[in-house]
Design a protein around this motif. Sequence first.
Motif, PDB file in Angstrom:
ATOM      1  N   VAL A 166      -9.043   6.174  -4.078  1.00 20.49           N
ATOM      2  CA  VAL A 166      -9.711   5.648  -5.269  1.00 20.49           C
ATOM      3  C   VAL A 166      -9.801   4.125  -5.192  1.00 20.49           C
ATOM      4  O   VAL A 166     -10.834   3.533  -5.539  1.00 20.49           O
ATOM      5  N   LEU A 167      -8.754   3.486  -4.709  1.00 22.35           N
ATOM      6  CA  LEU A 167      -8.745   2.027  -4.583  1.00 22.35           C
ATOM      7  C   LEU A 167      -9.866   1.549  -3.661  1.00 22.35           C
ATOM      8  O   LEU A 167     -10.548   0.556  -3.957  1.00 22.35           O
ATOM      9  N   VAL A 168     -10.068   2.240  -2.562  1.00 25.01           N
ATOM     10  CA  VAL A 168     -11.145   1.884  -1.631  1.00 25.01           C
ATOM     11  C   VAL A 168     -12.505   1.974  -2.317  1.00 25.01           C
ATOM     12  O   VAL A 168     -13.359   1.090  -2.178  1.00 25.01           O
ATOM     13  N   LEU A 169     -12.701   3.019  -3.089  1.00 24.42           N
ATOM     14  CA  LEU A 169     -13.972   3.207  -3.788  1.00 24.42           C
ATOM     15  C   LEU A 169     -14.178   2.143  -4.864  1.00 24.42           C
ATOM     16  O   LEU A 169     -15.295   1.670  -5.081  1.00 24.42           O
ATOM     17  N   VAL A 170     -13.103   1.759  -5.532  1.00 25.67           N
ATOM     18  CA  VAL A 170     -13.181   0.687  -6.520  1.00 25.67           C
ATOM     19  C   VAL A 170     -13.625  -0.605  -5.836  1.00 25.67           C
ATOM     20  O   VAL A 170     -14.493  -1.331  -6.321  1.00 25.67           O
ATOM     21  N   ALA A 171     -13.037  -0.895  -4.673  1.00 22.95           N
ATOM     22  CA  ALA A 171     -13.368  -2.110  -3.932  1.00 22.95           C
ATOM     23  C   ALA A 171     -14.808  -2.102  -3.430  1.00 22.95           C
ATOM     24  O   ALA A 171     -15.412  -3.163  -3.247  1.00 22.95           O
ATOM     25  N   GLN A 172     -15.338  -0.919  -3.237  1.00 25.62           N
ATOM     26  CA  GLN A 172     -16.721  -0.807  -2.782  1.00 25.62           C
ATOM     27  C   GLN A 172     -17.711  -0.905  -3.937  1.00 25.62           C
ATOM     28  O   GLN A 172     -18.914  -0.809  -3.740  1.00 25.62           O
ATOM     29  N   GLY A 173     -17.175  -1.099  -5.148  1.00 25.45           N
ATOM     30  CA  GLY A 173     -18.027  -1.314  -6.308  1.00 25.45           C
ATOM     31  C   GLY A 173     -18.419  -0.072  -7.069  1.00 25.45           C
ATOM     32  O   GLY A 173     -19.309  -0.105  -7.919  1.00 25.45           O
ATOM     33  N   CYS A 174     -17.767   1.043  -6.796  1.00 27.33           N
ATOM     34  CA  CYS A 174     -18.108   2.296  -7.478  1.00 27.33           C
ATOM     35  C   CYS A 174     -17.525   2.324  -8.892  1.00 27.33           C
ATOM     36  O   CYS A 174     -16.403   1.873  -9.124  1.00 27.33           O
ATOM     37  N   SER A 175     -18.284   2.871  -9.835  1.00 23.60           N
ATOM     38  CA  SER A 175     -17.813   3.034 -11.206  1.00 23.60           C
ATOM     39  C   SER A 175     -16.941   4.285 -11.284  1.00 23.60           C
ATOM     40  O   SER A 175     -16.886   5.089 -10.336  1.00 23.60           O
ATOM     41  N   ASN A 176     -16.264   4.481 -12.408  1.00 21.75           N
ATOM     42  CA  ASN A 176     -15.431   5.668 -12.573  1.00 21.75           C
ATOM     43  C   ASN A 176     -16.247   6.950 -12.444  1.00 21.75           C
ATOM     44  O   ASN A 176     -15.805   7.924 -11.839  1.00 21.75           O
ATOM     45  N   SER A 177     -17.448   6.939 -13.023  1.00 20.16           N
ATOM     46  CA  SER A 177     -18.290   8.137 -12.955  1.00 20.16           C
ATOM     47  C   SER A 177     -18.729   8.426 -11.521  1.00 20.16           C
ATOM     48  O   SER A 177     -18.782   9.584 -11.099  1.00 20.16           O
ATOM     49  N   ARG A 208      -2.795   3.874 -12.804  1.00 13.28           N
ATOM     50  CA  ARG A 208      -1.562   3.941 -12.014  1.00 13.28           C
ATOM     51  C   ARG A 208      -1.592   2.943 -10.862  1.00 13.28           C
ATOM     52  O   ARG A 208      -0.578   2.332 -10.521  1.00 13.28           O
ATOM     53  N   ILE A 209      -2.764   2.771 -10.254  1.00 14.34           N
ATOM     54  CA  ILE A 209      -2.916   1.804  -9.164  1.00 14.34           C
ATOM     55  C   ILE A 209      -2.594   0.397  -9.661  1.00 14.34           C
ATOM     56  O   ILE A 209      -1.850  -0.352  -9.034  1.00 14.34           O
ATOM     57  N   LEU A 210      -3.152   0.055 -10.819  1.00 13.41           N
ATOM     58  CA  LEU A 210      -2.935  -1.280 -11.370  1.00 13.41           C
ATOM     59  C   LEU A 210      -1.457  -1.512 -11.694  1.00 13.41           C
ATOM     60  O   LEU A 210      -0.918  -2.590 -11.429  1.00 13.41           O
ATOM     61  N   VAL A 211      -0.818  -0.502 -12.256  1.00 19.95           N
ATOM     62  CA  VAL A 211       0.604  -0.624 -12.605  1.00 19.95           C
ATOM     63  C   VAL A 211       1.459  -0.758 -11.345  1.00 19.95           C
ATOM     64  O   VAL A 211       2.324  -1.638 -11.247  1.00 19.95           O
ATOM     65  N   LYS A 212       1.235   0.116 -10.358  1.00 23.52           N
ATOM     66  CA  LYS A 212       2.038   0.099  -9.130  1.00 23.52           C
ATOM     67  C   LYS A 212       1.895  -1.203  -8.351  1.00 23.52           C
ATOM     68  O   LYS A 212       2.859  -1.699  -7.759  1.00 23.52           O
ATOM     69  N   LEU A 213       0.685  -1.763  -8.354  1.00 23.86           N
ATOM     70  CA  LEU A 213       0.437  -2.972  -7.570  1.00 23.86           C
ATOM     71  C   LEU A 213       0.586  -4.245  -8.396  1.00 23.86           C
ATOM     72  O   LEU A 213       0.476  -5.348  -7.868  1.00 23.86           O
ATOM     73  N   GLY A 214       0.848  -4.090  -9.703  1.00 21.82           N
ATOM     74  CA  GLY A 214       1.018  -5.252 -10.561  1.00 21.82           C
ATOM     75  C   GLY A 214      -0.246  -6.073 -10.711  1.00 21.82           C
ATOM     76  O   GLY A 214      -0.202  -7.304 -10.733  1.00 21.82           O
ATOM     77  N   ILE A 271       0.830  -1.200   0.000  1.00 19.53           N
ATOM     78  CA  ILE A 271       0.000   0.000   0.000  1.00 19.53           C
ATOM     79  C   ILE A 271       0.865   1.250   0.000  1.00 19.53           C
ATOM     80  O   ILE A 271       0.484   2.291  -0.531  1.00 19.53           O
ATOM     81  N   GLY A 272       2.058   1.141   0.580  1.00 22.30           N
ATOM     82  CA  GLY A 272       2.947   2.296   0.678  1.00 22.30           C
ATOM     83  C   GLY A 272       3.363   2.859  -0.662  1.00 22.30           C
ATOM     84  O   GLY A 272       3.837   3.999  -0.743  1.00 22.30           O
ATOM     85  N   ASP A 273       3.188   2.091  -1.724  1.00 21.80           N
ATOM     86  CA  ASP A 273       3.543   2.561  -3.058  1.00 21.80           C
ATOM     87  C   ASP A 273       2.506   3.529  -3.627  1.00 21.80           C
ATOM     88  O   ASP A 273       2.763   4.214  -4.620  1.00 21.80           O
ATOM     89  N   LEU A 274       1.331   3.577  -2.990  1.00 17.14           N
ATOM     90  CA  LEU A 274       0.250   4.419  -3.492  1.00 17.14           C
ATOM     91  C   LEU A 274       0.232   5.783  -2.826  1.00 17.14           C
ATOM     92  O   LEU A 274       0.597   5.930  -1.662  1.00 17.14           O
ATOM     93  N   THR A 275      -0.223   6.787  -3.580  1.00 17.69           N
ATOM     94  CA  THR A 275      -0.426   8.104  -3.003  1.00 17.69           C
ATOM     95  C   THR A 275      -1.718   8.081  -2.182  1.00 17.69           C
ATOM     96  O   THR A 275      -2.512   7.133  -2.271  1.00 17.69           O
ATOM     97  N   GLU A 276      -1.949   9.119  -1.414  1.00 16.45           N
ATOM     98  CA  GLU A 276      -3.164   9.180  -0.601  1.00 16.45           C
ATOM     99  C   GLU A 276      -4.418   9.142  -1.484  1.00 16.45           C
ATOM    100  O   GLU A 276      -5.391   8.451  -1.180  1.00 16.45           O
TER     101      GLU A 276
END
Length: 219
Positions: free
Chosen positions: A162-173, A192-198, A152-157
């Motif tokens: 954004v990652l939390v919202l993605v996990a909660q099922g939110c769409s980009n909009s 960027r999240i996907l790239v940083k976390l592989g 997680i330390g590789d991610l910005t605040e």
Amino acid sequence: MTIRVLIVDDQMMVREGFSVLLNAQPDIEVVGEALDGRQAVRQVAALRPDVVLMDIRMPVLNGLEATREIVAADADAKVLVLTTFDLDEYVYQALRAGASGFLLKDASARQLADGVRVVASGEALLAPTVTKRLIQEFSRLGAPKVPTQERIGDLTERETEVLVLVAQGCSNSEIAAGLVVAESTVKTHVSRILVKLGLRDRTQAAVFAYEAGLVTPGR
């Protein structure tokens, strides 16, 4: 662009039925079929489909193992698991194996076609009844995995938010509206999240967030 689909199921009637339904869509083309997981792995390498409709229970090599091999081979294909078994173990194992989505076989023709489109676009797809079971499974597993937490330390605040919202099922909009930013900005954050976390896609990002303890059942 036409979405290229490979159908994997040991029942001929199921394969033919899905093929007819999907080929009727103007933006979807069924490029091949396989009757077991081993054939699926070979077909993915040969045909390079965008989406693989993968059955769970099959002879020779089951859908879970086939998904693992396809993902391990770094194939670009997204796996959409289709099964009649709405069980916790299959949901969790399929996603951990690298599946990008999960639908029950009783889904309507429209839900199936829409599911293919959603997965092909990189979005997460979980049947509503499956989502609840998945959260229960994460709850049962207990404490977050330490290696996952360290990454997680590789991610910005903002990326973490954004990652939390993605996990909660939110769409980009929905994320854009909630954070009061442009949708294109959200797409950049997700990439960027996907790239940083592989990670391969949003579904895997959601799994990561739960395992890292960023999201807990009920939140």
